[in-house]
Design an enzyme around this catalytic site. Sequence first.
Site, PDB file in Angstrom:
ATOM      1  N   LYS A   1       2.936 -14.707 -10.037  1.00  0.00           N
ATOM      2  CA  LYS A   1       3.291 -15.210 -11.374  1.00  0.00           C
ATOM      3  C   LYS A   1       3.343 -16.737 -11.356  1.00  0.00           C
ATOM      4  CE  LYS A   1       8.161 -14.478 -10.258  1.00  0.00           C
ATOM      5  NZ  LYS A   1       9.246 -13.484 -10.294  1.00  0.00           N
TER       6      LYS A   1
ATOM      7  N   ARG B   1      19.314  -8.303 -16.131  1.00  0.00           N
ATOM      8  CA  ARG B   1      18.232  -9.011 -16.831  1.00  0.00           C
ATOM      9  C   ARG B   1      17.484  -8.042 -17.732  1.00  0.00           C
ATOM     10  NH1 ARG B   1      14.377 -12.851 -13.222  1.00  0.00           N
ATOM     11  NH2 ARG B   1      13.563 -10.874 -12.464  1.00  0.00           N
TER      12      ARG B   1
ATOM     13  N   HIS C   1      15.423  -5.070  -9.123  1.00  0.00           N
ATOM     14  CA  HIS C   1      15.420  -6.429  -8.572  1.00  0.00           C
ATOM     15  C   HIS C   1      16.825  -6.788  -8.110  1.00  0.00           C
ATOM     16  CE1 HIS C   1      13.576 -10.205  -7.797  1.00  0.00           C
ATOM     17  NE2 HIS C   1      14.182 -10.884  -8.743  1.00  0.00           N
TER      18      HIS C   1
ATOM     19  N   ARG D   1       7.653  -6.890  -2.606  1.00  0.00           N
ATOM     20  CA  ARG D   1       7.230  -7.889  -3.605  1.00  0.00           C
ATOM     21  C   ARG D   1       7.519  -9.280  -3.053  1.00  0.00           C
ATOM     22  NH1 ARG D   1      10.476  -4.530  -7.145  1.00  0.00           N
ATOM     23  NH2 ARG D   1      11.837  -6.330  -7.384  1.00  0.00           N
TER      24      ARG D   1
ATOM     25  N   CYS E   1       8.550 -43.364 -12.514  1.00  0.00           N
ATOM     26  CA  CYS E   1       7.983 -43.518 -13.857  1.00  0.00           C
ATOM     27  C   CYS E   1       7.128 -42.290 -14.173  1.00  0.00           C
ATOM     28  CB  CYS E   1       7.110 -44.767 -13.937  1.00  0.00           C
ATOM     29  SG  CYS E   1       7.908 -46.262 -13.327  1.00  0.00           S
ATOM     30  N   MET E   2       6.503 -42.290 -15.355  1.00  0.00           N
ATOM     31  CA  MET E   2       5.707 -41.129 -15.767  1.00  0.00           C
ATOM     32  C   MET E   2       4.521 -40.892 -14.830  1.00  0.00           C
ATOM     33  SD  MET E   2       3.951 -40.325 -19.452  1.00  0.00           S
ATOM     34  CE  MET E   2       5.465 -40.433 -20.385  1.00  0.00           C
ATOM     35  N   ASP E   3       3.827 -41.987 -14.465  1.00  0.00           N
ATOM     36  CA  ASP E   3       2.589 -41.842 -13.690  1.00  0.00           C
ATOM     37  C   ASP E   3       2.609 -42.607 -12.366  1.00  0.00           C
ATOM     38  OD1 ASP E   3       1.513 -40.747 -16.173  1.00  0.00           O
ATOM     39  OD2 ASP E   3       1.487 -42.839 -16.819  1.00  0.00           O
TER      40      ASP E   3
HETATM   41  C1  LIG Z   1       9.750 -13.240  -9.004  1.00  0.00           C
HETATM   42  C2  LIG Z   1      10.084 -11.867  -8.635  1.00  0.00           C
HETATM   43  C3  LIG Z   1       9.900 -11.437  -7.314  1.00  0.00           C
HETATM   44  C4  LIG Z   1       9.592 -12.374  -6.180  1.00  0.00           C
HETATM   45  O1  LIG Z   1      10.747 -13.072  -5.813  1.00  0.00           O
HETATM   46  P1  LIG Z   1      10.760 -14.007  -4.513  1.00  0.00           P
HETATM   47  O2  LIG Z   1      12.183 -14.405  -4.372  1.00  0.00           O
HETATM   48  O3  LIG Z   1       9.873 -15.162  -4.820  1.00  0.00           O
HETATM   49  O4  LIG Z   1      10.250 -13.178  -3.406  1.00  0.00           O
HETATM   50  C5  LIG Z   1      10.080 -10.088  -7.047  1.00  0.00           C
HETATM   51  N1  LIG Z   1      10.423  -9.233  -8.030  1.00  0.00           N
HETATM   52  C6  LIG Z   1      10.635  -9.619  -9.301  1.00  0.00           C
HETATM   53  C7  LIG Z   1      11.037  -8.625 -10.329  1.00  0.00           C
HETATM   54  C8  LIG Z   1      10.486 -10.956  -9.655  1.00  0.00           C
HETATM   55  O5  LIG Z   1      10.707 -11.345 -10.903  1.00  0.00           O
END
Ligand SMILES: *Cc1c(COP(=O)(O)O)cnc(C)c1O
Length: 379
Positions: free
Chosen positions: A39, A135, A168, A227, A318-320
């Site tokens: 992501k 969440r 999660h 994951r 600064c910005m750049d």
């Molecule tokens: C982003 C995310 C992960 C990965 O998390 P890390 O801490 O980067 O390994 C796994 N599962 C879900 C649902 C997430 O949103």
Amino acid sequence: MKPYLKRAWAEISLPVLKKNIRIIRSMCKENTEIMAVVKADAYGHGDTHVVKFLYNKCGVKYFAVSNLDEAITVRENAPDADILILGYTPPEYAHESSEYNIIQGVTSYEYACLLSQNTPSVLRCHIKIDTGMGRIGLRYDTPEKCADEIVKIIQDNKKLSIEGIYTHFAAADSLNPDDIAYTDRQEKFILDTYKILAQKGFNLPHVHFMNSASLCYRNTPESTLARAGIIMYGLHPDTSLPLPAGIKPVMSLKSVISHVKDVKKGDCISYGRTFIAPHPMKIASVTIGYADGYSRLLSSKADILVHGKRCRITGRVCMDQLMIDVSDVPDVKTGDVVTLIGSEGCETVTADDLAGIYGTIGYEVVCGISKRVPRIYID
Ligand SMILES: *Cc1c(COP(=O)(O)O)cnc(C)c1O
């Protein structure tokens, strides 16, 4: 625009990425597959290249993303991969997810029905259970009630192909006993739900809950997918705990020196005159700034590597552009390459180090490197 203007760029080391994957795989049980979390443009590393490399060169067949746009990018680069959208997709796009053979996370009974109504053909899904993150996902007091709801979702939505459940962890990056007990309860809840479903005759292929933190700090025997996000990119889930041996950061951030000058004691550097030279100094200007995602909160606080030496930022970013003290570095000249994240000789600055300076996490630092900064892939 020039395809690669040598002003500020991020180098992505593919060999390091490959090695990190190998280490992560060695940490997993045999029946656990890596689901690469890509992501947010692969945490700022560039999802197109990263996905292609993981899919073609590292044998990764599962990917996770946050939305449909990201999922389609993965599909274009990994034709036969399983791609899970972890978050919400507006139900009116369900047909598109189905068309691209993407797996949607389902967070409630109502959402499941809306997805089902909006897809002409089968839509693959995993059901998200909120076991304590607070969440998104199904939230129930007991695994029995949770399993009942999942059965209802399956029975009432024949167009959804439910292939797994997942959750999660909220605090798997902590070794505090209360946090460990909390994560244990989260894990037990989803595994119990999975078992009850099996007893009811619903043998789903997947149950998964491992993130980077749980990979590093917990024994997680029964997750079918790991994951892996931040660990794959070589950064810490939590900087107070060590990384697994051999895991290294994948991204380096580089820029160049545009101007070098000597200043007198009392001369001011940058906006707001927050830096006043305490003695005669040699100051170099560097062609990167906060618009490149190098935070202004690093003003006068972070070090940049020049010819292998640490040089402190002088005054505001600064910005750049930004300025650094190169008094102790001989032969600095216009065009020299400097390292803002990465190693030179024996010196290293990591995204985690920068995060520590301004009170965030390495995740935000790498995700925040802006689109203006080209990603250069090193084989
Ligand atoms: C982003 C995310 C992960 C990965 O998390 P890390 O801490 O980067 O390994 C796994 N599962 C879900 C649902 C997430 O949103």
